[in-house]
Motif scaffolding. Structure first.
Motif, PDB file in Angstrom:
ATOM      1  N   LEU A 276       7.957  24.579 -26.326  1.00 14.12           N
ATOM      2  CA  LEU A 276       8.687  23.671 -27.536  1.00 14.12           C
ATOM      3  C   LEU A 276       7.715  22.621 -27.902  1.00 14.12           C
ATOM      4  O   LEU A 276       6.625  22.601 -27.058  1.00 14.12           O
ATOM      5  CB  LEU A 276       9.500  23.498 -26.138  1.00 14.12           C
ATOM      6  CG  LEU A 276      10.711  23.935 -25.438  1.00 14.12           C
ATOM      7  CD1 LEU A 276      11.261  23.650 -24.628  1.00 14.12           C
ATOM      8  CD2 LEU A 276      11.419  24.905 -26.611  1.00 14.12           C
ATOM      9  N   ALA A 277       8.382  21.182 -28.813  1.00 13.60           N
ATOM     10  CA  ALA A 277       7.400  20.638 -29.199  1.00 13.60           C
ATOM     11  C   ALA A 277       8.562  19.507 -29.950  1.00 13.60           C
ATOM     12  O   ALA A 277       9.205  19.505 -30.485  1.00 13.60           O
ATOM     13  CB  ALA A 277       6.703  20.813 -30.015  1.00 13.60           C
ATOM     14  N   ALA A 278       7.483  18.775 -29.648  1.00 11.11           N
ATOM     15  CA  ALA A 278       9.052  17.224 -30.250  1.00 11.11           C
ATOM     16  C   ALA A 278       9.066  16.943 -31.744  1.00 11.11           C
ATOM     17  O   ALA A 278      10.000  16.471 -31.741  1.00 11.11           O
ATOM     18  CB  ALA A 278       8.260  16.065 -29.045  1.00 11.11           C
ATOM     19  N   ASP A 279       7.647  18.180 -32.152  1.00  7.35           N
ATOM     20  CA  ASP A 279       8.247  17.232 -33.735  1.00  7.35           C
ATOM     21  C   ASP A 279       9.012  18.637 -34.319  1.00  7.35           C
ATOM     22  O   ASP A 279       9.461  18.984 -35.767  1.00  7.35           O
ATOM     23  CB  ASP A 279       7.223  17.460 -34.014  1.00  7.35           C
ATOM     24  CG  ASP A 279       6.381  19.023 -34.554  1.00  7.35           C
ATOM     25  OD1 ASP A 279       6.178  19.389 -33.608  1.00  7.35           O
ATOM     26  OD2 ASP A 279       4.954  19.041 -35.047  1.00  7.35           O
ATOM     27  N   GLN A 280       9.604  19.671 -33.822  1.00 10.00           N
ATOM     28  CA  GLN A 280      10.726  20.924 -33.565  1.00 10.00           C
ATOM     29  C   GLN A 280      11.243  19.891 -34.455  1.00 10.00           C
ATOM     30  O   GLN A 280      11.892  19.043 -33.720  1.00 10.00           O
ATOM     31  CB  GLN A 280      10.740  21.634 -32.715  1.00 10.00           C
ATOM     32  CG  GLN A 280       9.257  22.365 -32.308  1.00 10.00           C
ATOM     33  CD  GLN A 280       9.658  23.392 -30.907  1.00 10.00           C
ATOM     34  OE1 GLN A 280      10.412  23.033 -30.560  1.00 10.00           O
ATOM     35  NE2 GLN A 280       8.995  24.822 -31.037  1.00 10.00           N
ATOM     36  N   THR A 281      12.271  20.604 -35.310  1.00  7.74           N
ATOM     37  CA  THR A 281      13.769  20.883 -35.612  1.00  7.74           C
ATOM     38  C   THR A 281      14.895  20.640 -34.815  1.00  7.74           C
ATOM     39  O   THR A 281      14.358  21.678 -33.933  1.00  7.74           O
ATOM     40  CB  THR A 281      14.106  21.171 -37.018  1.00  7.74           C
ATOM     41  OG1 THR A 281      14.174  22.423 -37.068  1.00  7.74           O
ATOM     42  CG2 THR A 281      13.105  20.643 -38.352  1.00  7.74           C
ATOM     43  N   ASP A 282      16.033  20.144 -34.391  1.00  9.80           N
ATOM     44  CA  ASP A 282      16.986  20.940 -33.564  1.00  9.80           C
ATOM     45  C   ASP A 282      16.832  22.086 -33.489  1.00  9.80           C
ATOM     46  O   ASP A 282      16.704  22.972 -33.117  1.00  9.80           O
ATOM     47  CB  ASP A 282      18.396  20.356 -33.384  1.00  9.80           C
ATOM     48  CG  ASP A 282      18.134  19.447 -33.438  1.00  9.80           C
ATOM     49  OD1 ASP A 282      17.174  18.383 -32.215  1.00  9.80           O
ATOM     50  OD2 ASP A 282      18.828  17.910 -33.511  1.00  9.80           O
ATOM     51  N   ALA A 283      17.401  22.834 -34.616  1.00 10.70           N
ATOM     52  CA  ALA A 283      17.264  24.535 -34.655  1.00 10.70           C
ATOM     53  C   ALA A 283      15.862  24.780 -34.400  1.00 10.70           C
ATOM     54  O   ALA A 283      16.338  26.476 -34.014  1.00 10.70           O
ATOM     55  CB  ALA A 283      17.346  24.756 -36.651  1.00 10.70           C
ATOM     56  N   GLN A 284      14.743  24.823 -34.485  1.00  9.58           N
ATOM     57  CA  GLN A 284      13.777  25.590 -34.270  1.00  9.58           C
ATOM     58  C   GLN A 284      13.195  25.560 -33.008  1.00  9.58           C
ATOM     59  O   GLN A 284      13.135  26.093 -32.103  1.00  9.58           O
ATOM     60  CB  GLN A 284      12.251  24.708 -35.015  1.00  9.58           C
ATOM     61  CG  GLN A 284      12.203  24.712 -36.139  1.00  9.58           C
ATOM     62  CD  GLN A 284      10.834  24.075 -36.698  1.00  9.58           C
ATOM     63  OE1 GLN A 284      10.523  22.738 -36.186  1.00  9.58           O
ATOM     64  NE2 GLN A 284      10.522  24.640 -37.828  1.00  9.58           N
ATOM     65  N   PHE A 285      13.950  23.808 -32.706  1.00 10.89           N
ATOM     66  CA  PHE A 285      13.740  23.624 -31.047  1.00 10.89           C
ATOM     67  C   PHE A 285      14.657  24.857 -30.258  1.00 10.89           C
ATOM     68  O   PHE A 285      14.339  25.436 -29.608  1.00 10.89           O
ATOM     69  CB  PHE A 285      14.730  21.976 -30.345  1.00 10.89           C
ATOM     70  CG  PHE A 285      14.059  22.305 -28.946  1.00 10.89           C
ATOM     71  CD1 PHE A 285      13.068  21.619 -29.100  1.00 10.89           C
ATOM     72  CD2 PHE A 285      15.180  21.833 -28.404  1.00 10.89           C
ATOM     73  CE1 PHE A 285      12.920  21.349 -27.452  1.00 10.89           C
ATOM     74  CE2 PHE A 285      14.995  21.962 -26.967  1.00 10.89           C
ATOM     75  CZ  PHE A 285      13.489  21.100 -26.581  1.00 10.89           C
ATOM     76  N   THR A 286      15.903  24.918 -30.878  1.00 12.88           N
ATOM     77  CA  THR A 286      16.738  25.745 -30.444  1.00 12.88           C
ATOM     78  C   THR A 286      15.972  27.138 -29.903  1.00 12.88           C
ATOM     79  O   THR A 286      17.004  27.704 -28.702  1.00 12.88           O
ATOM     80  CB  THR A 286      18.298  25.647 -31.104  1.00 12.88           C
ATOM     81  OG1 THR A 286      18.760  24.525 -31.025  1.00 12.88           O
ATOM     82  CG2 THR A 286      19.128  26.671 -30.446  1.00 12.88           C
ATOM     83  N   ALA A 287      15.824  27.614 -31.246  1.00 18.40           N
ATOM     84  CA  ALA A 287      15.368  28.882 -30.805  1.00 18.40           C
ATOM     85  C   ALA A 287      14.314  28.925 -29.865  1.00 18.40           C
ATOM     86  O   ALA A 287      14.430  30.238 -29.973  1.00 18.40           O
ATOM     87  CB  ALA A 287      15.052  29.131 -32.593  1.00 18.40           C
TER      88      ALA A 287
END
Length: 302
Positions: A276-287
């Motif tokens: 998990l990373a702070a700069d991920q989009t919400d879609a990337q974070f959720t995935a």
């Protein structure tokens, strides 16, 4: 386990923890481990200049995890919180209330204040000042139980001291109607990890056999060298659930080991938030979170 007028809610939580499918998410990094958690998330230490700013950032990270659609009660039984997180809100609700009422996830509170210096191959917990007051507050914040961590490096008298302290505090926690998670972690780098686990199993068995019918505990144990080493505790009448901690193993390694230990379910921290990373989009974070949770749930089904 009942808290007066909240008895129905607590009974529902108890049933869920004892028999539900899924695992316990550990989101309880405290002051000492928060910088590392933020660093792994992509937030460097020069991004904040005070403890208050640091805790604001980590609460933002935890809020992102907890409010994610991937983080739900269908797959996650409970979540362990740091005291600061318990005292904060998510979407206008106390964190514990949000977890249970919105997500169907049972909230626990980390109560230890860190580790004492190593002695005789182990580290007991530092004193926990005003523990009774903290437990009263935990009840008022809708916590179901508590968690406390010690560390064992070698077999010997230090190990026995760890187990004795863990169960002494567990009995204190039980007096407030809370269910304690007993966590005597065995260091995965121990030069005699299997020997420590043999001694630990015997020490835990003796403590469990001394508990009363109204004194249930949860065990959180390092994934052992010998598969099913703690299997006897899964069916022990005083044990609500046996949890596995990842202890520094990668998520892939932890999941592989967990799948070989029948009846244990995960209670992972670093292995949960890996990737998990702070700069991920919400879609990337959720995935990324969804994939992590799915893999841990699969390993917890055995």
């Amino acid at each position: 386990m009942k808290h007066g007028s909240d008895s129905a809610r607590v009974d529902d939580m108890f049933t869920r923890v004892r028999s539900g499918a899924g695992f316990i998410a550990a989101l309880d990094q405290s002051g000492g481990s928060t910088p590392q958690a933020l660093r792994l998330y992509g937030i460097s230490e020069d991004s904040y200049s005070s403890p208050a700013e640091m805790f604001d950032l980590v609460h933002r990270m935890r809020t992102r995890v907890i409010t994610s659609p991937a983080f739900n009660g269908d797959r996650i039984l409970g979540s362990i919180l740091f005291e600061d997180t318990m005292d904060r809100e998510i979407d206008g609700r106390q964190t514990g209330e949000y977890l249970w009422e919105v997500k169907g996830i049972v909230p626990f509170l980390k109560i230890d204040k860190g580790l004492a210096a190593q002695a005789h191959g182990a580290q007991v917990m530092k004193p926990i000042p005003e523990l009774d007051a903290l437990l009263i507050r935990a009840v008022s914040r809708h916590m179901f139980g508590t968690k406390m961590r010690s560390v064992i490096t070698m077999p010997g008298p230090g190990l026995d001291a760890v187990v004795a302290q863990q169960f002494a505090i567990a009995r204190q926690v039980l007096r407030f109607g809370l269910v304690p998670i007993v966590e005597p972690e065995v260091d995965i780098h121990s030069p005699d990890k299997a020997g420590a686990e043999d001694q630990l199993r015997t020490a835990i068995r003796e403590e469990l056999d001394g508990l009363g019918e109204d004194q249930p505990v949860i065990l959180k144990l390092t994934l052992p060298e010998r598969d099913d080493h703690y299997r006897e505790f899964v069916d022990h009448p005083r044990v609500v659930r046996v949890l596995a901690l990842s202890g520094g193993y990668s998520r892939a390694d932890a999941n592989t080991r967990l799948a070989r230990n029948h009846g244990m379910i995960a209670s992972f921290s670093r292995a949960l938030t890996e990737g998990l990373a702070a700069d991920q989009t919400d879609a990337q974070f959720t995935a990324a979170l969804d994939a992590a949770i799915a893999s841990i749930v699969a390993a917890s089904r055995t």
